[in-house]
Design an enzyme around this catalytic site. Sequence first.
Site, short mmCIF file in Angstrom:
data_model
loop_
_atom_site.label_atom_id
_atom_site.label_comp_id
_atom_site.label_asym_id
_atom_site.label_seq_id
_atom_site.Cartn_x
_atom_site.Cartn_y
_atom_site.Cartn_z
N PHE A 148 0.89 1.31 7.58
CA PHE A 148 -0.46 2.10 6.46
C PHE A 148 -0.82 1.27 5.42
O PHE A 148 -0.22 0.35 4.15
CB PHE A 148 -0.28 3.55 5.78
CG PHE A 148 -0.36 4.40 4.45
CD1 PHE A 148 -1.56 5.01 4.81
CD2 PHE A 148 -0.80 3.67 3.18
CE1 PHE A 148 -1.80 5.70 3.78
CE2 PHE A 148 -1.79 4.50 2.65
CZ PHE A 148 -2.38 5.37 2.64
N THR A 179 -3.07 -0.76 0.14
CA THR A 179 -2.23 -1.98 -1.06
C THR A 179 -2.67 -3.26 0.06
O THR A 179 -2.83 -3.76 0.72
CB THR A 179 -0.98 -2.14 -1.19
OG1 THR A 179 -0.32 -0.98 -1.83
CG2 THR A 179 -0.78 -3.53 -2.39
N PRO A 188 -3.89 -7.51 -1.98
CA PRO A 188 -2.99 -9.12 -2.14
C PRO A 188 -3.95 -8.47 -4.42
O PRO A 188 -2.77 -8.93 -5.25
CB PRO A 188 -3.68 -10.53 -2.08
CG PRO A 188 -3.68 -10.18 -1.03
CD PRO A 188 -4.44 -8.59 -0.73
N GLY A 202 -4.14 11.92 -1.12
CA GLY A 202 -3.72 13.25 0.11
C GLY A 202 -2.58 12.43 0.92
O GLY A 202 -1.58 13.29 0.41
N LEU A 261 -0.59 10.32 0.05
CA LEU A 261 1.04 9.61 -0.56
C LEU A 261 1.40 11.43 -1.11
O LEU A 261 2.27 10.74 -1.76
CB LEU A 261 -0.59 8.82 -1.40
CG LEU A 261 -0.63 7.66 -1.28
CD1 LEU A 261 -0.78 6.62 -1.86
CD2 LEU A 261 0.49 6.65 -0.81
N GLU A 263 4.57 3.52 -3.09
CA GLU A 263 4.27 4.86 -3.73
C GLU A 263 3.75 5.49 -4.97
O GLU A 263 4.08 6.73 -5.59
CB GLU A 263 5.21 5.98 -2.37
CG GLU A 263 5.12 5.92 -1.49
CD GLU A 263 4.12 6.18 -0.47
OE1 GLU A 263 3.12 6.86 -1.27
OE2 GLU A 263 4.75 6.67 0.84
#
Length: 392
Positions: free
Chosen positions: A136, A139, A141, A245, A247, A371
């Site tokens: 997934f 995130t 850098p 959603g 997460l 998370e």
Amino acid sequence: MKPDLFEAPDYYNIDDLMSEEHKLVRDAARQWVKRDVSPIIEDYAQKAEFPKQIISGLAEIGAFGPYIPEEYGGAGLDQISYGLIMQEIERGDSGVRSTASVQSSLVMYPIYTYGTEEQRKKYLPKLASGEFMGSFGLTEPNHGSNPGGMETKYKDMGDHYLLNGAKLWISNSPFCDVAVVWAKNEEGRIHGLIVERGMEGFSTPETHNKWSLRASATGELIFDNVKVPKENLLPNKNGLGAPLGCLDSARYGIAWGAIGAAMDCYDTALRYAKERIQFGKPIGAYQLQQKKLAEMITEITKAQLLALRLGQLKNQGKATTAQISMAKRNNVDMALTIAREARQILGAMGITGEYSIMRHMMNLESVITYEGTHDIHLLITGMDITGLNAFK
Ligand code: TGC
Ligand code: FAD
């Protein structure tokens, strides 16, 4: 590593609040962890490698898509069973739970919830069986807590999309077959795309030298003019709310998972305190050690009740993002505090790989960051109760 003698604490008879199915699912996961994870996990953590041979076992205990309907290969279980599976896996190792969380809540969930029927049929059964492993990519850098600022983008080229950018700190990336990737279109709107290994311009270098989650593979997702077929766009939700959603579902699982790590540290420390003799008595007979152990079981019991109530709300479709944040934040912090205290009870032995505590402690340093960090979850609670946004 010492043999796995784990006995789960249940100080408030919380088992009485569970259905037979919950207990069966949990006990199957518990037995599997004792048999297939505990004997090998320390070695894999020491050599910083994900034990790929456990993938089929994870699929068999229902850890890949516990709540995804059976017609798509999922286990068709409720949210409490999902939580209990995460608890048991994280009792073994947070890195193994990470692999299951990502596969279930961050890959299967968005394909099931935001995907087309064709996408569901193509990917979900293979992800449920472990034939395909997923990652997934949110995130980047320059964008961790603030994913809305992401720079990864795609362009409509008529018969395909052209994807460019990079994602960092991605669990499962080095061996994933598919990645659910969040990127902005030319209008700056965030969409999810399914990127498959083998697409030209897509690479997944591994991130090395981690002191935490060493038995989980972490890496990058790099997109250099990757041609993504148009049918790989997830069409049914867009905007930042779409990844957020996912997460919600993963953070809920972590709220349960952290209890597993805490229970393992407590159980190990309790056994050690009763056996280790200093000054002619077991160290568990001294008030200072009893204080540590009594506080641990109190905090574990509170965390169990929080998770169970959240599970009931989730089953009813009523759990809010802020309620999930509170449970993730509280339970991970609780587990990390217990790991640190439990480590001290074992004295020097606590720093070795003979026992699981130091590994749990180091793993939980990632769990408290990913998370949504400990701070971000506090700010979510703060905004929920005051109505005032302190993020920006
Ligand atoms: P904000 O302006 O608050 O919201 C943007 C849009 O999203 C909507 N929304 C949600 N929708 C669905 N579910 C949720 N939970 C939602 N939360 C917000 C919101 O209504 C809004 O919609 P719209 O239509 O108006 O656009 O967003 P913001 O930019 O201020 O950010 C808020 C913040 C900081 C809470 C959020 O971005 C955040 O949670 N940041 C933390 C990032 C994070 O958790 N990253 C995790 C990456 S994945 C990972 O770590 C996997 S680890 C591996 C493993 O799990 O084991
Ligand atoms: P930053 O956002 O740079 O935060 C640094 C510090 O600033 C933190 O203490 C934070 O709380 C604080 N801070 C930030 N904003 C604010 C604010 N507004 N107010 C107050 N304090 C603030 N991501 C994925 O997309 N997929 C994955 O599979 C994945 N797996 C991961 C696996 C591991 C092992 C790790 C460590 C991370 C993983 N992540 C993944 C990334 C993870 O979600 C991010 O690390 C996390 O969201 C925090 O982002 P950051 O590290 O960039 O920290």
